[in-house]
Design a protein around this motif. Structure first.
Motif, short mmCIF file in Angstrom:
data_model
loop_
_atom_site.label_atom_id
_atom_site.label_comp_id
_atom_site.label_asym_id
_atom_site.label_seq_id
_atom_site.Cartn_x
_atom_site.Cartn_y
_atom_site.Cartn_z
N GLU A 284 -43.50 74.95 21.95
CA GLU A 284 -43.99 73.59 22.17
C GLU A 284 -45.29 73.76 23.28
N MET B 27 -46.65 69.07 18.10
CA MET B 27 -45.25 69.21 17.52
C MET B 27 -44.39 69.33 18.62
N ARG B 28 -43.26 68.70 18.48
CA ARG B 28 -42.00 68.57 19.39
C ARG B 28 -40.69 68.90 18.72
N VAL B 29 -39.82 69.76 19.41
CA VAL B 29 -38.45 69.63 19.27
C VAL B 29 -37.88 68.25 19.56
N ILE C 292 -37.88 69.63 14.21
CA ILE C 292 -39.26 69.66 14.65
C ILE C 292 -40.16 68.48 13.99
#
Length: 192
Positions: free
Chosen positions: A152, A158-160, A184
């Motif tokens: 992150e 991009m994000r989980v 993701i």
């Protein structure tokens, strides 16, 4: 010199007439001109205020145009890190594998699911698309935490979105590892 009464009255009448003409001229001509001058002074002040405001707006517009140009350049630089919309899956695989190689063999990736579009859900006319990838694998608890934090940090677009952790398969040699599954979400460049 002594003037006769009739001459005195005529001189007084001429003086009174002259005073009346002067007063009439003052009231009719000079007062009117003073009113026009006052009106013109007020109009001049208004025009000077409008001119000063216009000059300030022009200066502000130049500053705003410069700020817009800088913001546009910054956005273009940031968009370089976004995935192109025509190569989402291959770009993600490449980026993810490069990132994973930085962590050595501590993270075992079993599967990377194909991307699926997803609504962003926060802004109505957001100009970027999103793609969701499902990643499954095995890792030690601390290695997975470090992997997640580094991911992150390195990829700000991009994000989980969610992940699940569970004990690894007991019959395998990786029994001390956790199995994980995470989604993701990645921003995708718009189609132009």
């Amino acid at each position: 010199m002594k003037l006769s009464k009739e001459k005195q009255q005529q001189v007084i009448a001429v003086l009174i007439g002259a005073v009346l003409v002067i007063v009439a001229l003052y009231l009719l001509v000079i007062t009117g001109q003073q009113a026009k001058i006052a009106k013109l002074d007020k109009e001049l002040g208004d025009v000077q205020n409008v001119l000063a405001r216009a000059e300030r707006d022009i200066k502000d517009e130049k500053i705003k145009l410069q700020m817009l140009a800088e913001a546009t350049n910054q956005l273009a630089e940031l968009e370089k890190d976004l995935m192109p919309s025509n190569q989402v899956y291959s770009t993600f695989i490449t980026l993810f594998q490069q990132f994973r190689s930085q962590h050595g063999t501590r993270i075992d990736i079993v599967e990377i699911g194909r991307d699926r579009p997803a609504p962003l859900g926060m802004l109505g006319k957001f100009p970027y698309g999103t793609a969701v990838f499902t990643v499954r694998g095995f890792a030690h608890y601390h290695d997975f935490g470090r992997f997640l934090a580094d991911f992150e940090t390195q990829f700000p677009f991009m994000r989980v979105r969610q992940f699940t952790l569970s004990a690894g398969a007991l019959e395998t040699a990786a029994s001390e590892k956790l199995s994980f599954e995470m989604e993701i979400v990645a921003l995708v460049k718009p189609n132009l």
